[in-house]
Design an enzyme around this catalytic site. Structure first.
Site, short mmCIF file in Angstrom:
data_model
loop_
_atom_site.label_atom_id
_atom_site.label_comp_id
_atom_site.label_asym_id
_atom_site.label_seq_id
_atom_site.Cartn_x
_atom_site.Cartn_y
_atom_site.Cartn_z
N ASP A 272 3.14 -4.30 7.96
CA ASP A 272 1.91 -3.55 7.73
C ASP A 272 0.77 -4.54 7.92
O ASP A 272 0.48 -5.37 7.05
CB ASP A 272 1.91 -2.97 6.31
CG ASP A 272 0.58 -2.31 5.96
OD1 ASP A 272 -0.38 -2.44 6.75
OD2 ASP A 272 0.50 -1.69 4.90
N CYS B 147 -4.78 2.49 -3.59
CA CYS B 147 -3.55 3.00 -2.98
C CYS B 147 -2.39 2.03 -3.15
O CYS B 147 -1.53 1.90 -2.27
CB CYS B 147 -3.73 3.31 -1.49
SG CYS B 147 -4.84 4.68 -1.24
N LYS C 46 -10.59 -0.66 10.36
CA LYS C 46 -10.76 -1.86 9.53
C LYS C 46 -11.11 -3.07 10.39
O LYS C 46 -11.28 -4.17 9.88
CB LYS C 46 -9.48 -2.14 8.74
CG LYS C 46 -9.17 -1.06 7.69
CD LYS C 46 -7.94 -1.42 6.90
CE LYS C 46 -7.32 -0.24 6.20
NZ LYS C 46 -8.05 0.19 5.01
N HIS D 140 0.88 -1.17 0.00
CA HIS D 140 0.00 0.00 0.00
C HIS D 140 0.92 1.23 0.00
O HIS D 140 2.03 1.17 0.53
CB HIS D 140 -0.84 -0.06 1.28
CG HIS D 140 -1.92 0.96 1.40
ND1 HIS D 140 -1.69 2.27 1.74
CD2 HIS D 140 -3.26 0.85 1.24
CE1 HIS D 140 -2.84 2.93 1.79
NE2 HIS D 140 -3.81 2.08 1.49
N GLN E 136 -4.44 -5.11 7.09
CA GLN E 136 -5.42 -6.09 6.62
C GLN E 136 -5.36 -7.41 7.38
O GLN E 136 -6.25 -8.25 7.21
CB GLN E 136 -5.23 -6.37 5.11
CG GLN E 136 -5.42 -5.18 4.21
CD GLN E 136 -6.86 -4.66 4.18
OE1 GLN E 136 -7.80 -5.35 4.57
NE2 GLN E 136 -7.04 -3.43 3.73
N1 PLP Z 1 -1.83 -0.79 4.50
C1 PLP Z 1 -2.78 -1.54 3.95
C2 PLP Z 1 -2.44 -2.92 3.51
C3 PLP Z 1 -4.06 -1.04 3.78
O1 PLP Z 1 -5.01 -1.79 3.24
C4 PLP Z 1 -4.34 0.28 4.22
C5 PLP Z 1 -5.67 0.86 4.01
O2 PLP Z 1 -6.38 0.50 3.10
C6 PLP Z 1 -3.32 1.02 4.81
C7 PLP Z 1 -2.07 0.47 4.92
C8 PLP Z 1 -3.55 2.41 5.30
O3 PLP Z 1 -4.47 2.40 6.33
P1 PLP Z 1 -5.00 3.79 6.93
O4 PLP Z 1 -5.63 4.51 5.78
O5 PLP Z 1 -5.99 3.38 7.96
O6 PLP Z 1 -3.83 4.50 7.45
#
Ligand code: PLP
Length: 414
Positions: free
Chosen positions: A199, A365, A225, A122, A202
């Protein structure tokens, strides 16, 4: 037995209609819906306990502080953190990763060092490292995917070298659903003296995540999430690293002593929580964890796997639809990205919305992955959670099927 109707009854929004059709909410990878237990905990906090934390001696402040710290304990134990102080409240995964880049990263990554990331990151776990690498003269190394959309482990092992300082890797891709073998990656990183940042945006909502077992040094995730409100998330850090890290922001709450000339820092984790935090959000995240624990994360994952199996089987029958991601459900969570020949995902998304089916369309993203690896400008993405049903999977497929007819694409494989 997983009682889907009992689960669904806890989520008020699932009763609503969209465009006169029952809502089929399949945008869970973007954000989850909230059960009434979590909504009630926000309301209960503001009705009875609202006060600032750690600052007062009056009853409300003590109660708010107790609830806030109790929530930290709940979240810490949910990911099996050795101590609750290793969990820092932040706004979201993005802030957690930036915190690491700006503190530990600035101090430990230097000219000629290497940061290893994967091609399915992401933007939140790519751009901060691009920026840091540029600033410090470090090298960003990319690990690709194999032909089955899994992380290319052979390449990963060859990219990790004695110049590697950090491996920053997603635990579950928000585009492909691919689950990465964190423990193996952590071992490879540690063997060369590097750290691993996971990260887990998910994964924490959908899988049993045990930071000690996985041996991760940093783990970032978002409350929204995993049934909690927006604006609250967590960064987990090992005690050894955290005790050496500089504060991210300076100001109130994070200091021990301040004179006109200088300041010293409060103990952990307060040192990293400058300013008034999202108290209600943190408490609600504790309630979200209670909810996930009582439903059972393994049961939730098994439920999502059965939805995926059903969806992949039904998608197979749709000519003109390409699904991205592995069919090996052991290595995949409940995320399914797909493209339809000749139909832009945004148009598809709008037609699905007219049927009450909420999916996400775009690059999610993860622009480099979608554009350069999947070779499409955008995808449509359905993502499942604990309250989705097999019937909703069928509603998705039937909405895609009717969209195909609408756009004049023949739909069924024979
Ligand atoms: N990393 C992953 C794999 C994601 O799916 C997301 C959000 O969709 C993020 C990071 C970023 O999360 P946030 O927007 O809550 O900071």
């Amino acid at each position: 037995m997983y009682d889907i109707q009992t689960v669904r009854a806890d989520f008020p929004v699932l009763n609503r209609k969209v465009n006169n059709k029952p809502l089929v909410y399949l945008d869970n990878a973007a954000t989850s819906q909230k059960p009434k237990q979590v909504i009630d905990s926000v309301s209960n906090y503001y009705c009875f306990h609202n006060s600032n934390v750690h600052r007062g001696v009056h009853t409300l402040s003590v109660e708010a502080t107790d609830l806030y710290e109790e929530a930290r304990q709940k979240v810490g134990s949910f990911i099996n953190s050795k101590k609750p102080e290793q969990v820092i409240w932040v706004r979201n995964t993005t802030e957690a990763i930036n915190l690491v880049a700006k503190t530990w990263g600035e101090a430990n990554i230097n000219n000629g060092d290497e940061i290893v990331v994967s091609e399915m990151e992401h933007h939140s776990n790519l751009v901060p490292w691009q920026q840091l690498a540029e600033k410090k003269g470090a090298k960003l190394k990319l690990v690709g995917l194999d032909s089955d959309y899994k992380l290319d482990l052979e390449q990963l092992h060859s990219e990790i070298s004695n110049r590697t300082r950090l491996v920053a890797i997603t635990h579950m891709s928000n585009v492909l659903g691919t689950i990465t073998p964190i423990k193996e990656i952590a071992t490879a990183a540690h063997n060369v003296g590097a750290k691993i940042l996971v990260d887990a945006a998910q994964s924490v909502p959908h899988l049993n995540v045990d930071v000690q077992d996985l041996e991760c040094d940093f783990l970032a995730f978002s409350g929204h999430k995993m049934l909690a409100p927006t604006g609250i998330g967590c960064l987990y850090v090992t005690e050894e690293i955290l005790s050496l890290m500089d504060p991210f922001m300076h100001g109130g709450e994070m200091v021990l002593e301040v004179s006109f000339e200088k300041a010293s820092w409060a103990d952990l984790p307060m040192r990293f929580e400058a300013g008034t935090p999202n108290i209600a959000g943190a408490i609600a995240m504790g309630s979200a964890v209670d909810y996930l624990k009582s439903t059972g994360v393994e049961a939730i994952h098994a439920h999502e796997t059965s939805l995926m199996k059903h969806a992949l089987g039904l998608f197979d029958d749709l000519e003109e639809v390409t699904c991205f991601g592995t069919k090996d459900l052991e290595s995949r969570g409940g995320v399914i990205s797909f493209a339809v020949n000749g139909v832009h995902p945004h148009d598809l998304g709008q037609v699905l919305d007219s049927q009450g089916v909420a999916i996400r369309t775009g690059h999610h993203c993860a622009m480099p992955l979608v554009r350069s690896r999947l070779n499409v400008p955008a995808t449509a993405r359905a993502s499942f959670y604990l309250y989705n049903t097999l019937y909703e999977v069928e509603a998705l497929i039937s909405a895609v099927d009717s969209a195909l007819s609408y756009f004049g694409r023949s739909s069924r494989n024979n």
